[in-house]
Scaffold this active site. Sequence first.
Site, PDB file in Angstrom:
ATOM      1  N   ASP A 101      -7.019  -6.289   3.963  1.00  0.00           N
ATOM      2  CA  ASP A 101      -6.386  -4.780   3.978  1.00  0.00           C
ATOM      3  C   ASP A 101      -6.470  -4.205   5.378  1.00  0.00           C
ATOM      4  O   ASP A 101      -7.309  -3.923   5.928  1.00  0.00           O
ATOM      5  CB  ASP A 101      -7.277  -3.997   3.213  1.00  0.00           C
ATOM      6  CG  ASP A 101      -6.529  -2.499   2.782  1.00  0.00           C
ATOM      7  OD1 ASP A 101      -5.475  -2.288   3.432  1.00  0.00           O
ATOM      8  OD2 ASP A 101      -7.184  -1.592   2.361  1.00  0.00           O
ATOM      9  N   MET A 144     -12.080   5.112  -0.908  1.00  0.00           N
ATOM     10  CA  MET A 144     -12.648   5.241   0.159  1.00  0.00           C
ATOM     11  C   MET A 144     -13.324   6.552   0.160  1.00  0.00           C
ATOM     12  O   MET A 144     -13.014   7.459   1.008  1.00  0.00           O
ATOM     13  CB  MET A 144     -11.690   5.248   1.576  1.00  0.00           C
ATOM     14  CG  MET A 144     -11.079   3.759   1.918  1.00  0.00           C
ATOM     15  SD  MET A 144      -9.759   3.681   2.763  1.00  0.00           S
ATOM     16  CE  MET A 144      -8.637   3.551   1.343  1.00  0.00           C
ATOM     17  N   HIS A 191      -1.119  -1.248  -4.342  1.00  0.00           N
ATOM     18  CA  HIS A 191      -2.357  -0.850  -3.731  1.00  0.00           C
ATOM     19  C   HIS A 191      -2.538   0.538  -3.386  1.00  0.00           C
ATOM     20  O   HIS A 191      -1.368   1.163  -2.851  1.00  0.00           O
ATOM     21  CB  HIS A 191      -2.530  -1.529  -2.358  1.00  0.00           C
ATOM     22  CG  HIS A 191      -3.891  -1.276  -1.700  1.00  0.00           C
ATOM     23  ND1 HIS A 191      -4.962  -2.083  -2.077  1.00  0.00           N
ATOM     24  CD2 HIS A 191      -4.347  -0.671  -0.640  1.00  0.00           C
ATOM     25  CE1 HIS A 191      -5.956  -1.685  -1.294  1.00  0.00           C
ATOM     26  NE2 HIS A 191      -5.664  -0.854  -0.414  1.00  0.00           N
ATOM     27  N   ASP A 209      -4.691   3.893  -2.031  1.00  0.00           N
ATOM     28  CA  ASP A 209      -5.665   4.235  -1.363  1.00  0.00           C
ATOM     29  C   ASP A 209      -6.014   5.724  -1.341  1.00  0.00           C
ATOM     30  O   ASP A 209      -5.330   6.520  -1.068  1.00  0.00           O
ATOM     31  CB  ASP A 209      -5.254   4.046   0.173  1.00  0.00           C
ATOM     32  CG  ASP A 209      -4.959   2.753   0.641  1.00  0.00           C
ATOM     33  OD1 ASP A 209      -6.174   1.764   0.662  1.00  0.00           O
ATOM     34  OD2 ASP A 209      -4.090   2.122   0.939  1.00  0.00           O
ATOM     35  N   MET A 264     -11.863  -5.479   5.028  1.00  0.00           N
ATOM     36  CA  MET A 264     -11.129  -4.543   5.966  1.00  0.00           C
ATOM     37  C   MET A 264     -10.819  -5.134   7.146  1.00  0.00           C
ATOM     38  O   MET A 264     -11.914  -5.493   7.858  1.00  0.00           O
ATOM     39  CB  MET A 264     -11.945  -3.133   6.055  1.00  0.00           C
ATOM     40  CG  MET A 264     -11.880  -2.237   4.581  1.00  0.00           C
ATOM     41  SD  MET A 264     -10.178  -2.148   3.780  1.00  0.00           S
ATOM     42  CE  MET A 264      -9.374  -1.193   5.413  1.00  0.00           C
ATOM     43  N   SER A 277       0.866  -1.061  -0.144  1.00  0.00           N
ATOM     44  CA  SER A 277       0.009   0.068  -0.009  1.00  0.00           C
ATOM     45  C   SER A 277       0.769   1.193  -0.249  1.00  0.00           C
ATOM     46  O   SER A 277       1.550   1.543   1.053  1.00  0.00           O
ATOM     47  CB  SER A 277      -0.857   0.209   1.253  1.00  0.00           C
ATOM     48  OG  SER A 277      -1.383   1.304   1.222  1.00  0.00           O
ATOM     49  N   MET A 313      -8.597   8.568  -0.578  1.00  0.00           N
ATOM     50  CA  MET A 313      -9.378   8.908   0.666  1.00  0.00           C
ATOM     51  C   MET A 313     -10.202  10.306   0.422  1.00  0.00           C
ATOM     52  O   MET A 313      -9.507  11.276  -0.153  1.00  0.00           O
ATOM     53  CB  MET A 313      -8.917   8.834   2.192  1.00  0.00           C
ATOM     54  CG  MET A 313      -8.284   7.579   2.196  1.00  0.00           C
ATOM     55  SD  MET A 313      -7.257   7.603   3.803  1.00  0.00           S
ATOM     56  CE  MET A 313      -6.421   6.316   3.909  1.00  0.00           C
ATOM     57  N   HIS A 321      -8.307   1.498  -4.100  1.00  0.00           N
ATOM     58  CA  HIS A 321      -9.379   1.281  -3.205  1.00  0.00           C
ATOM     59  C   HIS A 321      -9.863   2.775  -2.944  1.00  0.00           C
ATOM     60  O   HIS A 321      -9.338   3.452  -2.313  1.00  0.00           O
ATOM     61  CB  HIS A 321      -8.463   0.763  -1.841  1.00  0.00           C
ATOM     62  CG  HIS A 321      -9.349   0.628  -0.561  1.00  0.00           C
ATOM     63  ND1 HIS A 321      -8.779   0.201   0.555  1.00  0.00           N
ATOM     64  CD2 HIS A 321     -10.773   0.628  -0.350  1.00  0.00           C
ATOM     65  CE1 HIS A 321      -9.823   0.288   1.500  1.00  0.00           C
ATOM     66  NE2 HIS A 321     -10.933   0.311   0.846  1.00  0.00           N
TER      67      HIS A 321
HETATM   68  C1  DX5 Z   1      -6.571   1.664   5.289  1.00  0.00           C
HETATM   69  C2  DX5 Z   1      -5.968   1.557   4.001  1.00  0.00           C
HETATM   70  C3  DX5 Z   1      -4.823   0.270   3.737  1.00  0.00           C
HETATM   71  C4  DX5 Z   1      -3.725   0.694   4.736  1.00  0.00           C
HETATM   72  C5  DX5 Z   1      -3.095  -0.392   5.259  1.00  0.00           C
HETATM   73  O1  DX5 Z   1      -7.335   2.558   5.262  1.00  0.00           O
HETATM   74  O2  DX5 Z   1      -7.133   0.890   3.150  1.00  0.00           O
HETATM   75  O3  DX5 Z   1      -4.428  -0.027   2.803  1.00  0.00           O
HETATM   76  O4  DX5 Z   1      -2.634   1.549   3.753  1.00  0.00           O
HETATM   77  O5  DX5 Z   1      -1.937  -0.117   6.173  1.00  0.00           O
HETATM   78  P1  DX5 Z   1      -1.176  -1.136   7.245  1.00  0.00           P
HETATM   79  O6  DX5 Z   1      -0.975  -2.127   6.137  1.00  0.00           O
HETATM   80  O7  DX5 Z   1      -0.195  -0.274   7.767  1.00  0.00           O
HETATM   81  O8  DX5 Z   1      -2.228  -1.441   7.945  1.00  0.00           O
HETATM   82 ZN    ZN Z   2      -6.599   0.146   1.221  1.00  0.00          ZN
END
Ligand code: DX5
Ligand code: ZN
Length: 226
Positions: free
Chosen positions: A178, A71, A36, A38, A140, A11, A40, A69
Site C-alpha cells: 500500500d 488508520m 481499498h 482508507d 505500508m 484505493s 483515518m 484499512h
Molecule cells: C495511504 C493509504 C493508501 C493510499 C495509497 O495512507 O493507506 O491506501 O490511498 O495511495 P497511492 O496509491 O496514491 O500511494
Molecule cells: Zn490504505
Amino acid sequence: MSTTKHLIAPSVLAADFADLRKDIEMVNESEADWFHIDIMDGVFVPNISFGFPVMLAISKHAKKPLDVHLMIVDPDRYLKTCKDSGAAVITVHYEACTHLHRTLAGIKELGCKAGVALNPHTSVQLLKDVIRDIDLVCLMSVNPGFGGQKFIEQTYTKIRELRALAAGVNDNLHIEIDGGVTIANAAKLIRAGADVLVAGSFVFNSDTPLETIKELKAIDTSLQAV
Ligand code: DX5
Ligand code: ZN
C-alpha cells in the site's frame, strides 16, 4: 509460493469524492478485485479521510469486497461498525493495537478476514507470534495518511522476509502493498512475494483507469521467482 493470480485493490481515497458513484461503477466494471477503503482519524495519522457512513454508502453500490484499512487508534471500538458498514477484510495497524491477538480474534468473530498493517519502520519479525492468526499483512510502502507519495524501496526486502516468516505456517497469507504502487514497480513487488496491490493515485489520476487496472492485473505472475 502460491501461483494464484495477484489481486488489485484500487484505493477510493484517490477517487472523486463529489462523484463517488461514478468511480465506484468504474471499479465495478474493471478487472479490479477489491475496493481499498482508507479510514483515518487524524490521530494515528495526520489526516482525516472519511468515516463509516460514507463507507456504508459505498458498500451499497460496490460489487466487490471492501478491504478496509483502519488508520485509527484503538480500532477495537469500531470493528462491529466497520463490519456493519460492509467490510470483508478489516486491517488494523500493529502500532495502534495493545492487544493485537485479541483484536484479530474479534475481527474473525465478526466473520471478516483479519489484516495487520505495518508502518515502514515496523519490522515484519514482530508478527512472528501471531503470523498463524493473520489473513493479510499490509506492508505500508509509504508513511500512512496521504495518497500520491513516493514508494519506499526497503519494501521489497520486507516482502521477502515476511514470506519466509510465513512459510510452512501460513502459506495462504495475503501480502498487500500500500503506497506508491505503479506499473513501474508492480511486477517486482509480485516477484518478491506480494499478491495484493493497492493503487490509489495511479488508478484514479489515469485518463484511462479501466486500462490502468487491466495493465496492473495483466502482470505475468508466471515470472514469479525466488
Ligand atoms: C495511504 C493509504 C493508501 C493510499 C495509497 O495512507 O493507506 O491506501 O490511498 O495511495 P497511492 O496509491 O496514491 O500511494
Ligand atoms: Zn490504505
